[in-house]
Design a protein around this motif. Structure first.
Motif, PDB file in Angstrom:
ATOM      1  N   THR A 349       0.821  -1.218   0.000  1.00  0.00           N
ATOM      2  CA  THR A 349       0.000   0.000   0.000  1.00  0.00           C
ATOM      3  C   THR A 349       0.854   1.267   0.000  1.00  0.00           C
ATOM      4  OG1 THR A 349      -0.196   0.097   2.410  1.00  0.00           O
ATOM      5  CG2 THR A 349      -1.860  -1.172   1.256  1.00  0.00           C
ATOM      6  N   THR A 378      -5.438  -2.846  -2.071  1.00  0.00           N
ATOM      7  CA  THR A 378      -4.657  -1.687  -2.502  1.00  0.00           C
ATOM      8  C   THR A 378      -4.763  -1.527  -4.003  1.00  0.00           C
ATOM      9  OG1 THR A 378      -2.497  -0.659  -2.645  1.00  0.00           O
ATOM     10  CG2 THR A 378      -2.528  -3.056  -2.689  1.00  0.00           C
ATOM     11  N   LYS A 380      -2.326  -0.272  -5.525  1.00  0.00           N
ATOM     12  CA  LYS A 380      -0.937   0.002  -5.859  1.00  0.00           C
ATOM     13  C   LYS A 380      -0.133  -1.253  -6.202  1.00  0.00           C
ATOM     14  CE  LYS A 380      -1.017   4.049  -2.870  1.00  0.00           C
ATOM     15  NZ  LYS A 380      -0.627   5.102  -3.789  1.00  0.00           N
TER      16      LYS A 380
END
Ligand code: GTP
Length: 425
Positions: A349, A378, A380
């Motif tokens: 994250t 997440t 990401k």
């Protein structure tokens, strides 16, 4: 594969970000395709009528002819079922924070209402709630038409931006899109083809780093676990210990972050869950001394693995470096080859920040492999691609949850498919 389904569900934030982005890119450039293509509906009726004009009765009232309803100027074709006029595009960005996508099986993270409309709404209503400026085109897409878009500079730029926004980093995003484009410029590609190409590129980058943690015949194998506070070291040690135990290995854990009583307690809980002994030392005592004792115990017990947790206080880098170096010095008195693995645990994250953590920890310790935690929840996840591309360090495992079995070997194909939203059989 069951784990793929789980991974895809868990990774949904990342995947839906890229997936939605790809859909938007496709739809954004598809105009010419759709106009030139099928959808004859609006045209069929209107056309025949005007031909009635030359009928008989050359009487008066020539004015009535043009009046009727027809007159569908062909340019209006873009207006499908008049659902979503021009306004939704403005609303869409507000409702849709960066992440909250449409497919949201995971109730925990985003408390946004978008999660519910998921699969129930297969109708235009759902479509019109999708990427804004495409509202009009989406109505048309309902059919079986495969949407294609010419791969040109414009599209490549959009792809680059999408990958950068998914935390792949500029360099990696440029390389990935360049490879995708190679030999394909000017070709019309479908959304599925784009996803496949992207997944293929990601897999290519990830394959060399997808390596489980090596297990050596010499015991005890010493695994030093490093990473910033909160990255998931304790949890990962617990999960790994449990897996090794299940594989028939005997494991000892050393709670080396002696400065945080809470960290030690956490590790003890994980040790209990995994059924593995956890060695602790009084708060504030020397972690190297604990590591030494743990090494002795592991040797005496004939343990297969010794996992040493460490502190993650990056604020005082010099102290941490000294602390880690001392642990290594001390355990080498018992085994000059130790530690056999130095695992860096990274929190997905943190996105791009993970890259600088690798750089920092490579200076502090001889990092031999990575574990990426919190890939669930997440947006990401793309940072893994950047990490693989930049450092080439093995990724031993990924964490996709807080439970003891939420640690999985890293499978590049599954990961790439989950990240791009590619369906796999
Ligand atoms: N969702 C999710 N949470 C995770 C994962 N791994 C760890 N966590 C959570 O992240 C938090 C921090 O994890 P820890 O294992 O305590 O992290 P740490 O690096 O040991 O932290 P310190 O003890 O402060 O050094 C905890 O709440 C964990 O439950 C994961 O893969 N997914």
């Amino acid at each position: 594969m069951a784990f793929f389904t789980k991974l895809k569900e868990r990774l949904f934030k990342s995947s839906s970000k890229i997936e939605d982005g790809l859909d938007a890119i496709m739809e954004d450039g598809v105009e010419e395709e759709v106009l030139a293509a099928p959808e004859p509906r609006p045209e069929t009726r209107p056309e025949p009528e005007p031909r009635r004009e030359p009928v008989p009765e050359p009487e008066p009232e020539p004015t009535l002819e043009p009046a009727p309803d027809p007159e569908p100027s062909p340019e209006e074709i873009p207006e499908p079922p008049s659902e979503a006029p021009a306004e939704p595009p403005l609303e869409w960005p507000d409702q849709t924070p960066p992440e909250a996508p449409v497919r949201a099986p995971d109730p925990a993270p985003a408390p946004t209402p978008q999660e519910i409309p998921v699969d129930d709404v297969t109708s235009p209503a759902q479509d019109s709630a999708k990427p804004g400026l495409l509202g009009r085109l989406l109505g048309r897409k309902e059919g079986k038409t495969v949407v294609r878009r010419v791969l040109d500079d414009d599209m490549l730029e959009q792809l680059e931006e999408l990958l950068i926004s998914a935390d792949m980093g500029v360099d990696t995003a440029l390389r990935v899109t360049a490879n995708m484009a190679e030999g394909r410029m000017g070709r019309k590609l479908s959304g599925q083809e784009i996803k496949e190409l992207l997944a293929q590129e990601i897999t290519r980058i990830m394959e060399p780093v997808a390596r489980p943690m090596p297990i050596y015949p010499k015991t005890p194998q010493v695994v030093l676990v490093v990473g910033v506070n909160g990255s998931g070291k304790t949890t990962t040690i617990g999960k790994l210990a449990s897996q090794f135990k299940a594989a028939g290995k005997s494991v000892v854990i050393a709670a080396g972050d002696t400065f945080r009583a809470a960290a030690v307690e956490q590790l003890q809980i994980w040790g209990e869950r995994a059924g593995v002994p956890v060695l602790t030392a009084p708060e504030g005592s020397d972690p190297a001394s604990l590591a030494f004792d743990a090494m002795e115990k592991a040797q005496a017990d004939g343990a297969d693995l010794l996992m040493i947790d460490t502190a993650g206080r990056l604020q005082n880098r010099a102290d941490l470096m000294e602390e880690l170096a001392k642990i290594v010095r001390v355990i080498r008195k018992k085994d000059p080859g130790a530690p056999h693995n130095t695992l860096l645990v990274l929190d997905a994250t943190t996105g791009q920040n993970a890259l600088s953590q690798v750089e920092t920890f490579q200076k502090l310790a001889d990092v031999s492999g990575l574990v990426m935690t919190k890939l669930d929840g997440t947006a990401k996840g793309g940072v893994l691609v950047a990490l693989a591309d930049k450092f080439g360090l093995p990724i031993h495992a990924i964490g996709v949850g807080e439970q003891i079995d939420d640690l999985a070997p890293f499978d590049p194909e599954d990961f790439a498919a989950a990240l791009t939203g590619l369906e796999r059989g």
